[in-house]
Structure formats: structure tokens, C-alpha cells
Write an enzyme that holds these catalytic residues in place. Structure first.
Site, PDB file in Angstrom:
ATOM      1  N   ARG A  73     -22.323   6.780  17.145  1.00 30.69           N
ATOM      2  CA  ARG A  73     -22.012   6.954  15.721  1.00 30.69           C
ATOM      3  C   ARG A  73     -20.624   6.409  15.422  1.00 30.69           C
ATOM      4  O   ARG A  73     -19.750   6.448  16.282  1.00 30.69           O
ATOM      5  CB  ARG A  73     -22.047   8.439  15.330  1.00 30.69           C
ATOM      6  CG  ARG A  73     -23.324   9.167  15.699  1.00 30.69           C
ATOM      7  CD  ARG A  73     -24.499   8.668  14.870  1.00 30.69           C
ATOM      8  NE  ARG A  73     -25.757   9.199  15.394  1.00 30.69           N
ATOM      9  CZ  ARG A  73     -26.362  10.275  14.885  1.00 30.69           C
ATOM     10  NH1 ARG A  73     -25.836  10.884  13.843  1.00 30.69           N
ATOM     11  NH2 ARG A  73     -27.498  10.710  15.399  1.00 30.69           N
TER      12      ARG A  73
ATOM     13  N   ASP B 270       4.195  -1.875  12.220  1.00 36.43           N
ATOM     14  CA  ASP B 270       4.433  -3.165  12.872  1.00 36.43           C
ATOM     15  C   ASP B 270       5.619  -3.939  12.308  1.00 36.43           C
ATOM     16  O   ASP B 270       5.774  -5.135  12.600  1.00 36.43           O
ATOM     17  CB  ASP B 270       3.155  -4.020  12.844  1.00 36.43           C
ATOM     18  CG  ASP B 270       2.667  -4.288  11.428  1.00 36.43           C
ATOM     19  OD1 ASP B 270       3.288  -3.781  10.469  1.00 36.43           O
ATOM     20  OD2 ASP B 270       1.670  -5.013  11.278  1.00 36.43           O
TER      21      ASP B 270
ATOM     22  N   ASP C 235       0.924   0.913   9.604  1.00 31.96           N
ATOM     23  CA  ASP C 235       0.625   0.116  10.800  1.00 31.96           C
ATOM     24  C   ASP C 235       1.784   0.116  11.800  1.00 31.96           C
ATOM     25  O   ASP C 235       1.594  -0.215  12.972  1.00 31.96           O
ATOM     26  CB  ASP C 235       0.311  -1.338  10.408  1.00 31.96           C
ATOM     27  CG  ASP C 235      -1.089  -1.489   9.835  1.00 31.96           C
ATOM     28  OD1 ASP C 235      -1.781  -0.468   9.669  1.00 31.96           O
ATOM     29  OD2 ASP C 235      -1.493  -2.629   9.551  1.00 31.96           O
TER      30      ASP C 235
ATOM     31  N   GLY D 294       0.826  -1.203   0.000  1.00 32.45           N
ATOM     32  CA  GLY D 294       0.000   0.000   0.000  1.00 32.45           C
ATOM     33  C   GLY D 294       0.858   1.250   0.000  1.00 32.45           C
ATOM     34  O   GLY D 294       1.944   1.266   0.565  1.00 32.45           O
TER      35      GLY D 294
ATOM     36  N   ARG E 170      -3.934  -3.888  11.522  1.00 36.67           N
ATOM     37  CA  ARG E 170      -4.402  -5.255  11.349  1.00 36.67           C
ATOM     38  C   ARG E 170      -3.937  -6.142  12.497  1.00 36.67           C
ATOM     39  O   ARG E 170      -4.733  -6.743  13.190  1.00 36.67           O
ATOM     40  CB  ARG E 170      -3.815  -5.780  10.040  1.00 36.67           C
ATOM     41  CG  ARG E 170      -4.583  -6.790   9.309  1.00 36.67           C
ATOM     42  CD  ARG E 170      -3.977  -6.950   7.915  1.00 36.67           C
ATOM     43  NE  ARG E 170      -2.632  -6.324   7.851  1.00 36.67           N
ATOM     44  CZ  ARG E 170      -1.823  -6.378   6.812  1.00 36.67           C
ATOM     45  NH1 ARG E 170      -2.199  -7.030   5.731  1.00 36.67           N
ATOM     46  NH2 ARG E 170      -0.654  -5.804   6.843  1.00 36.67           N
TER      47      ARG E 170
ATOM     48  N   ARG F  31      -0.090  -4.491  -4.833  1.00 35.57           N
ATOM     49  CA  ARG F  31       0.001  -5.616  -3.900  1.00 35.57           C
ATOM     50  C   ARG F  31       0.186  -6.882  -4.726  1.00 35.57           C
ATOM     51  O   ARG F  31      -0.773  -7.515  -5.130  1.00 35.57           O
ATOM     52  CB  ARG F  31      -1.265  -5.697  -3.049  1.00 35.57           C
ATOM     53  CG  ARG F  31      -1.450  -4.506  -2.125  1.00 35.57           C
ATOM     54  CD  ARG F  31      -2.664  -4.725  -1.214  1.00 35.57           C
ATOM     55  NE  ARG F  31      -3.097  -3.479  -0.604  1.00 35.57           N
ATOM     56  CZ  ARG F  31      -2.598  -2.981   0.528  1.00 35.57           C
ATOM     57  NH1 ARG F  31      -1.653  -3.623   1.174  1.00 35.57           N
ATOM     58  NH2 ARG F  31      -3.045  -1.830   1.014  1.00 35.57           N
TER      59      ARG F  31
ATOM     60  N   ASP G 159       5.518  -5.697   5.347  1.00 31.95           N
ATOM     61  CA  ASP G 159       5.864  -7.106   5.572  1.00 31.95           C
ATOM     62  C   ASP G 159       5.796  -7.947   4.302  1.00 31.95           C
ATOM     63  O   ASP G 159       6.685  -8.768   4.068  1.00 31.95           O
ATOM     64  CB  ASP G 159       5.031  -7.711   6.719  1.00 31.95           C
ATOM     65  CG  ASP G 159       3.544  -7.437   6.564  1.00 31.95           C
ATOM     66  OD1 ASP G 159       3.166  -6.793   5.554  1.00 31.95           O
ATOM     67  OD2 ASP G 159       2.776  -7.852   7.435  1.00 31.95           O
TER      68      ASP G 159
ATOM     69  N   THR H 151       5.181   1.318   6.448  1.00 29.18           N
ATOM     70  CA  THR H 151       3.837   0.818   6.746  1.00 29.18           C
ATOM     71  C   THR H 151       3.172   1.768   7.718  1.00 29.18           C
ATOM     72  O   THR H 151       3.785   2.160   8.715  1.00 29.18           O
ATOM     73  CB  THR H 151       3.826  -0.582   7.382  1.00 29.18           C
ATOM     74  OG1 THR H 151       2.538  -0.781   8.002  1.00 29.18           O
ATOM     75  CG2 THR H 151       4.863  -0.742   8.479  1.00 29.18           C
TER      76      THR H 151
END
Lengths: 341, 341, 341, 341
Positions: free
Chosen positions: C266, C129, C127, C10, C171, C72, C103, C125
Site C-alpha cells: 500500500r 536543501d 526540503d 511554498g 525533490r 510561487r 532556492d 524550505t
């Protein structure tokens, strides 16, 4: 003089600037007592008051939302609502009421004014569709947030060769879609004012992706609909306060575009981020000017009027001229959006 | 049709949006050839051209400055300047010229138009003092940058119990000072439109710091001056292009305030950051609308007109009505600034 | 020396800073030829090259996404993928390959390195991670965007007395949720590292809204799950590239909270805006430092290593140490999130 | 347990996050009473206290500055200062003191600790030069503001063919100059760590403007100086609290560059905007983590330690290791700055 003050409908950035201006000017210049109501008309009906002084408005200028709280509640739509409003105003010995709100609040204001209450209204709505004023409080911040989102999504679209759909607010009018679409350089802008033809969109995307680009950005107002007699069937679904189900049109469009073109398509629903957070300078200034104009008007005995921006001037317009009308996006602005696709 | 295009005077954010709109609409809708000139009128005199196509305008919408470059150069002020302009226009076979600029560029445009050239002008200036339009390209971004600076300085002022002076641009008109002052919650706003009395400022600050606050923010336009007959003596010093020496009024005020009150006082001169960087959505939209309106006007054979924002509409106004006038800040806006101090 | 360069997985903000650094340093200091591949490993398999020079990297520092495009796609997961990679590298006479990715890309890089190719990797990333580095490119911008969103939603929550859920990316690790939750002052942060108990959430919200507040903000990572043996049943659904269905956990939580508490709730799904747009200074600097370190490492003959931030230093770590591990949020950070609720 | 809390030295964004964390965790988890002092050590000497509770810290997370106020005052440098501090701590029955500050405050903290007081320190400084921690509160926001300014100035430099100098803070260390220089893509970065040679700068600029570009950006730390034995003579002038005269080096450089190259050169002195306003997420998180770690340390009876960021962990380091040292910019970072020019 004792003056009531409320904020009604959805919250927008710039409300606190208006509240601050009413209190500073009202107390500082005129010696009025400003009496706030909590949670919009709900607070008037319930007599839930917050007498406002300089302490309440310290440092609120850059803060979004409303320090008074707000609610989507219409006194004229509930049994005995208007009587309860009149009772509270009398109990609090208020000579006038300043109402900050969008079409719902303005409609309620008209009804209360008809019952003999002196009312000055201030328009706010991120949809910018209040008739009679060039701009309403909250719109500029919403456009800024939406444009930042389109800017961000632009780089992902380009990196991944995707069609990216951004769904923005705009029930009856496509102001945010048109302006954020132009500012963000969107290829397609869909607004309620101009029902769309999905086959034309399909054709445009296929042609563009064949010709020179491998990505496209579509900005769609939540209230956009297909033109009658065209291929796609879709009807806007609306909740009890006229709210549209978030994501509905965005997801439908994504499904149609993927089916028709085979292009990888993603949808982002901006939602609540459009209506919160630090107001832009424009919304702080508009809130400040409207607040000063409203308390000045009240002091001069004016009633049943709304503050309005006309060019670079602030004026007062009769509430009667405003109520029930929707200010649509001018054709020229929609044309600029499509001319620059 | 071959159409010339230039950007003159100081650069502002939103110029690229206007250039992009002229090229996209001109080439895409009408099939015109847009011929850019480098570095404003300088490039016209020197015949320094850049034929523009879709490649040049890719991804420029969020980019500040001008892809054409700009310069402070006035052809009518140099010997043979106007003849050189006419010669270039003929050599390039241009049927019309679109000039994006402030008062200097607009004045030059009038002179060239008098010599028989078809000209459509687009107003840009962060000072917002071009007459005939509610807003000029660049102003909204400048106000946004200035307000952010005032917001930042606010927290330091409060933490350290200081008087903080922020000097912003505004030679003949105090638009940035008034709007950033209101939006940033400044205690004192000084604009060229309302010459100030240093003794009143002294009194106000002493009273405020005694009464309830231990800090104050003063936003001053570079062109602000003391009122005649009042205590402080100061005359604005101007360079050859009408530029004011940065920091001059800010430093003078600091010295006077420290001398008179003894309060720790600091000055920040915003300078060039006000005129650069990513344009706000408002400036991108204004640039886009003006660009489309200008090329439409040229195509329809209009001449000696300027694009203008009037309320929420874009209109054309005769250059003759605009030239030589300064659009001052309305009294109401200055009053809001002082009412909310 | 001819060196290949690709960006995989991504897109994130800061990739262009890394590409720019590899090219500027590689060409300017060492005289290397940098050969870019379009769309990640896809471009290596297909031999889709873009030889990079100074022109390609002009003005890309503040631009999000990747000028090389990305996809990807995993060469080791497709038949003949690795052979195709080796064939392209030979055809292009590349002595080494710099891979920028998360990763998936790092895993592919390990496989290609095992086949004898000299590889230096750069971690990116949102994320955060990737094991072995304090920070990966893109994370800081994602946190900044997510925090701005929480700030904006905060004012609406407070104005309307609501529970507002903000679903962010993450994730396998809850870095964005924990940091944006702390920075935005969220009442509840839900991360994959600490499976939640919906009954505790119910209790907390009821107690809080009874006691002193009328609103709450919940920041939830897309990969958050209920603890085993607790009341709510929910299993994360994952697409073919390990992507989680946007909005799934947010909507489920909303339904549970409304059912259990009756509070108006919401949900906002941030989605793609987290990964696009202008990179923060931190991501531009990280990209720049990693790019310089990678081309330096390649030039020194290093292979099968990844650039890593350790404290305020940039180091190289063996790819073998990194692959297959997830860097989880430290317990201290999760504790700060809950301590400040 | 009664715990004192103060913020000393210049204000920075993120202080309120630390104060909030100390109060929330101290009161909520441990039942401590947190006693704030107004205006740094000044308030301790004068016994000017503000007992803190949850009301004081509502909504302060996104607000810059310090709700306690601050001052540049050193108790050990004034007669009887330390005795007055001890007297106040006894009168208020405080078992420990948490000090948030830069080198001056940390130095005072060491002195007070030597006198037998339990002290835990939290590092803050936009200069980022506190030894022993990867980052101090305030630095990330300062870099963000400085980078935005460089971005803005970039477009003006390019549009007008100018050399633009941006003077940023950094007395003994060039952290802001190096990072904002890299992030903003500056051509030249001047830091105290690497005294410059004006003749090399002259040569570089002439070569660059001849070769391919017509503009350059120079980011200079206020504490940068020419190398001994080189052409330009300049000595840093420092005020009584170690403050450097704003604009001094910037203006001198401008004069030298114009004299030597003839290029139109402008200088912008960022000044106070670098230290105020909404903190970035990084500074809010760092403040929150440090605040929690400090009150945890105090509760565990730790003393004479400072909270520190090490990689992605928060640790405690002995104050004795930190005092009197300056954390300089690593050579690698300065090299990245010059490699990417």
C-alpha cells in the site's frame, strides 16, 4: 474456563487496550485461560493460536494495531469455513469466544453464534457506523488524526489562496468527515448521508471567495456521492472487502471544482494514517472498558451480545439488534457542520 | 434580537469553539446581535461589553482559553450584584443571556433566571462533574494532557524503579483521575468517590514490587481523601472559590508511602497545564454543538435550560434539575481502573 | 529606517515566527517601520503592501503558514519584473528588503541585489536543501509530521503483514526521507542522492519476509529515481515551478514491488500535511533567531547575505556562496538509515 | 568482539534509539556480542548483565526511558568501585565499553579510561550542557514538552489576567528555559547564565501590565539565581547528586512578584514530565547516529572519545576535552529571548 479471543477486519488504535483488559481481568480475577487467534477468523479456521498471558500485554496500552494480527476474512463466506471454526473451538476446548471487530466480524460472529457457540462481541471501526453503541474503538483516534491534518492544511490553504480537499474514511457513514470537518473548521463537509449538489458547491465557493475569503477547505468522506439528478456523475467503486478506492472522490471533486471555478485546488488523501498509531485516551479507555465488560459477560454465561457505550455507561446489547444496521450521523451534527461553514 | 454571552469560572479549552458557534449561527442564520461580556459575571456587573462579530472569531477554533476573558466572581454573593446584572441587561437591551460555565456559573445563572431573565446555559468544566450531561467542555482535553503526562512519567518510573505519584484535578469527582489512570495504565487510582486506605496501598505496593515489578504509578485526584477510621489523617483545605491547594494530597501521599515502604517516591503536580492549550477535536465539536444548540434554544424562546450531551445527541435539560448536583464517576469506571492495575 | 519584508515560495511552519521577530526587534529596538508585501514577489511587483505593527503579530508564534501570504512567482522570470520591483521599493522609500524563502526566492534575491538593492535573506524550505546553513525554517516540523505518519503506518503494517510505502517531499535532496526513515524505523529509505536498484529491493524484501518479519516500511522521497542501467524505468516529471507530481514514484514502486514479490503493498502520499500546522519549537526558535539576525544585519548596513545556522550559532553567509547549490544529505546519514534497516 | 553498554544518570527520551543502534550495527554488521549492564555503573560494579540481541530492541525506537535501567551511582566515588568495574569487565571478557550519560557518567568514564579501559561515550542530558557537542540526547524532547506546557499556560494566563511562572530544568545552564521561552513567547526568561535583578522584573511587569497587556509568562530554570548585590536573597539548595529541589525558585519568585506588584501569580513546576515519554524525531535520530558512530569507533579501536554533533555532521571528540566543562547558552540566544519579550 478457556476463552478464545480474536481481532478481525482492519486494524484500529485501541485494540491492544481491549486485548489487555480481557487478559488481565480474565486471568487475574477469574483464573481463565485466554487463547488468542492470529489474524482474525483466518486463525480460527487454521487453528493458529497464541495462548495469552501477562507477558504478552506488557506495555501494549499506548501501542496501535493489534498484537494478535488481523485479516479481512469471513469464515461464512468460504466453503467449510464455519465447520472449521467449530472444529478449532472444540479442539481448543473453548467455552466461549470474544470477537473484536466491525460489521464484517460482527456478521461472522452472528453466524457462528447461530451454530451454537457462545459469543460476546466488541465493536471497533474508525467509521463509527456500528449500530447500538455511541462509539466504537478507533473512531476517536481517527478523528484526532484527521483534525490535525485539517489544521495543518488550513494554514497552507490560507497562505496560498487555494481550495484544499481532504478525503477521509467513511464508506457508508460520514462520522469522520462531519466531526473532523467541524473540529477543523471546514467550509464544506460531504458525507454519504447527504448526497451533494456540485452546482451548489460551485455557487458557495464563488460567493465566498468573492465576498471575504480567498481559500476554502472541503472535507469529503470516501463514500460521499452526488445527489441523483444533479450535474455531476460519479459512482463509488468498491473492492472485494467493501473497500473504496482511495482518492477517487477527492480527485473527481478537484477536477470539477477547478473546471467550474478556476480556483487552484489540491487534494490530500489521508488514507492509512487515520487507522494507526498511539490510541487517544478515549480509545484506550473504551477498549479497556469493553474488554472488562466482555470477559465479565462471558464469565456470567452471557452470549450473542455486544458491549456498547450508552451515554457514560457500558451496557450489553443483543447481537441480533445490531447486525446488518448502519449507524448514520444524526442530522443535528451535519447541520452544525454546515451552520459553522 | 440582542443576546448576551459570557464565560465564567476557570478557563478550559473549547470555550472559543462555543463562542464562535453562537456568533456564527446567531449572526449568520438569525441576524442576531451577540453582545459579549468581559471576564464573566464581573463584566455583566460592570457593564464591560464587547459586541461580537465575525472578525472576533476568525481562527479561534484551535485556540484554548476564552477570547472574552473569565473570572471567578459570583454576582449573587456580592451586595447588589443581581440588581447590577439586571441593570446592565436592560441598558444593553438584551432579550436573553447565554452563560458558559461550571457549577458556580450555573448556580449564578439559576439565580438570575429566578429574577426573570431568559437564560440558556452551556456546561464547561475539566472536572466533568456537571450533572445532566455525559460530558462538559474541557474535560476531554484535560484527560488527554493528563494521560500524556502519565505516559511520560511511566518511562521514568520504569527506568529508575520508583513510585511516581501524579496529582490531577478533581475536587468533588475523580473523572480525570479515573480516565487518565486507565488510559495511562496506572497501578493505583485515588478518587474522591472512593476514600482510600493507606494500609491497603502499602500492602499492594510491597506485594507488587516483591512479586514482579519495580515501579508503580499512582494517579490521585486533588480531592481524594483517606477513608474515615483508617490510618492516615488528612483533611482537604479549600480556598475561597472552592479551589484546593495544589500538591497537598500528592506530597502527603509521597511522605506516607516513603515512610511505610522505603521505596523512592516522586510526585508531579500537573496543575494549570490541564486546563490550557489547543482543545482536542472532541472539545471543539462539543463546544460547537452546544453553541449552536444554545442560540437555537434562545431563538425559540426557551429559557432556564442547559445544553447537554446524551449519548450521541445534544438535548436541553432544565437548569433546575442540574443545579446543586454533582455527577460522580460511575462505579463501573472505578472498577475498570482497579481491575487493570 | 523603512524595511521591506516578504515570504516567497511554498509556505512552511515557522514563517510567522520570523516575521514576528523582524517586527518586534525592528520596531521595538530600532524604531524601524517594517513594510510587509503580500504574496511574495507578486506583492512587490504589484505594490501590494501591508505596513506591519505589533497588532499583526499577536499570537502568531504557534500558527503555521505566513500572515503575509505567499506565491510561487519569480520577478526575474517575467518581463519588466525587476523594474517593477525597483519601482515599488522606491515608491515605498525602502532602504532594504528582507526575503524569506527557498532556492527560488533566494535566486530572485540575488538578481535584485545585483540591481543595487540591499537584501538580507532568511532560508526556509521543508526540503532542507539550502546550501550554507545546517537547517532551514520548516524542515523540523516536516520531519515531525512525517515521522508521526510512519509511526502510525507501522502498526498497520505489522497488524496486516504488508509492505507500506510512504512518499514524502524532497525533490533534489532526501533530508525528510532519511530522517523520518531513521526516526520511524523504516526498513528501506530511498533518496535522490542514492539512485536505487529495484532488484536489490526485491531481494531484500523477500529475504526479510522469509527470515523473520512479515511487514516492511519503505520511505521514499518524491525525487528518488532508479539507478541508470538497473531494471526499473522511471523519469521524474516536473511542473512549471519544479514541483513533482505527488504520488508518482510511490505508485510506481508499489506496482513494481507487488509484481516482483507478490506481497500486499500500500502507498500513502503525505503531501500537504508536511508543510502546514503548528511549528515545532525548533522551527519557532530558528525563525525567531533568523528574524532577529536579519533585522540586526539590515540595521548594520549588511547586504547580500543570508542568515545561517552553524552548529549552535547563527551567522551570516554571502548570498553568492549559497545561490545555485543544493545541500545534499551527508553519506553518514544515509548509511545510518541503511545500517538500522 | 564483546562490547559492554550502559546508560547512566537520569533517564531521557532517545536512549533506546542509541541502544538499538549499537546492537543492530554491532551484531548485524560486525558480529559483535553486545553485553548490557543494568542500572548504569551500579550494574557494572555488581556484575548485573543483560546480553543484548535483536529481540530486546524490537519496537523500542518510539519508547522513552532506557530498557537497561539507570541509576545515579558513581563508581569512583565509592570505595573499591573502580576495582569492581575492572573485575567485571575482565570476567565478562569485554574489549570495550560504551557509556551513555551526562556529566556524571562522562566523569566516571574518564576515570575508568585512565585505568586502562577502552571507552567510547555518548552524551545525553535534557540540560544540553555537555561540552563539545551541539546537542545531547534528550534535549529536544524536553524542549518540546516544555514548549507545549508554555503554550497551554499561555491561554490561561490571558483568560485570567495573571502572571504565570513555569519552572523548567537546567541546573548550570538555561538551555530549556531559553529555548522553551522563545518558542512559547515568554515575556521573561531566567537562566543561570544571567543572574537576574528582581527590581528590574518588577518594573518590567508593572510597565507591561499598565501599557498594553494584562498577563505575563515567566520561564525560569531551576538553577537561576538573583545577581549579587540585588534586592532578592536566594541560594540554590542541592541534593547529593546535584539535584535541585523542585519548585524552590518558582515559589520564591511567585512570592516576590506578588509582594511587589500585587498581580495574581501562579507557578507550575514541570518536573519529571520533561524527561519521559516518546522521543521526538530529533532525539531518535541523534540516538541512532550516536549509537552507530560509537560502535564504529569501538570497532576501529578508538578510545577515550565521545560522539558529538557538529553542525550536520557526527564527529568524535576526546573525552579529555569535554570533562569538567559546562556548555553555556550563547549570549545571542539569551538576547533573542529578551528581544522578543
Amino acid at each position: 474456563m478457556r476463552v478464545g479471543l480474536l481481532t478481525g477486519g482492519g486494524d484500529v488504535p485501541g485494540l491492544n487496550a481491549a486485548i489487555r483488559a480481557v487478559v488481565k481481568r480474565g486471568e487475574g480475577e477469574y483464573g481463565h485461560q485466554i487463547v488468542g487467534f492470529r489474524n482474525g477468523w483466518r486463525g480460527v479456521v487454521d487453528g493458529d493460536v497464541l495462548p495469552l498471558s501477562r507477558q504478552h500485554i506488557r506495555n501494549v496500552l499506548p501501542v496501535g494495531g493489534t498484537l494478535l494480527g488481523t485479516a479481512r476474512f469471513h469464515p461464512h463466506a468460504s466453503d467449510g469455513g464455519i465447520d472449521a471454526v467449530l472444529a478449532t473451538l472444540e479442539a481448543e476446548r473453548l467455552e466461549a469466544l470474544i470477537c473484536i471487530g466491525g460489521d464484517g466480524t460482527l456478521h461472522a460472529a452472528s453466524k457462528i453464534a447461530e451454530a451454537g457457540v457462545k459469543i460476546v462481541a466488541i465493536p471497533k471501526t474508525i467509521d463509527n457506523d456500528v449500530w447500538g453503541t455511541d462509539q466504537s474503538i478507533g473512531f476517536d483516534t481517527a478523528v484526532t488524526v484527521a483534525t490535525e491534518a485539517v489544521d495543518r492544511i488550513h494554514t497552507t490553504a490560507e497562505s496560498h489562496n487555494r481550495v484544499m480537499i481532504v478525503e477521509v474514511m467513511g464508506r457508508h457513514a460520514g462520522w469522520i468527515a462531519a466531526t473532523a470537518g467541524i473540529a477543523g473548521g471546514a467550509e464544506i463537509v460531504l458525507a454519504p448521508e447527504a448526497p451533494f449538489d456540485i452546482e451548489k458547491i460551485e455557487k458557495f465557493l464563488k460567493h465566498r471567495h468573492r465576498a471575504h475569503a480567498s481559500f476554502s477547505i472541503v472535507v469529503v468522506a470516501e463514500g460521499a456521492v452526488p445527489a441523483e439528478g444533479t450535474a455531476m456523475h460519479y459512482e463509488t467503486q468498491v473492492g472485494k472487502f467493501g473497500e473504496i478506492v482511495a482518492g477517487a472522490i477527492g480527485e473527481r471533486l478537484k477536477a470539477e471544482i477547478e473546471k467550474r471555478t478556476g480556483f487552484d485546488t489540491r487534494v490530500t488523501v489521508l488514507g492509512h494514517v487515520q487507522r494507526g498509531g498511539t490510541p487517544t485516551p478515549t480509545d484506550r479507555i473504551l477498549g479497556s472498558r469493553f474488554g472488562v465488560a466482555a470477559i465479565d459477560a462471558v464469565t456470567q454465561g452471557r452470549s450473542s451480545v455486544m458491549t456498547a457505550l450508552r451515554g457514560d455507561r457500558v451496557e450489553l446489547v443483543p447481537l441480533a439488534e445490531v447486525a446488518g444496521k448502519v449507524k448514520h450521523v444524526p442530522a443535528e451534527l451535519l447541520q452544525v457542520a454546515s451552520a459553522l461553514a
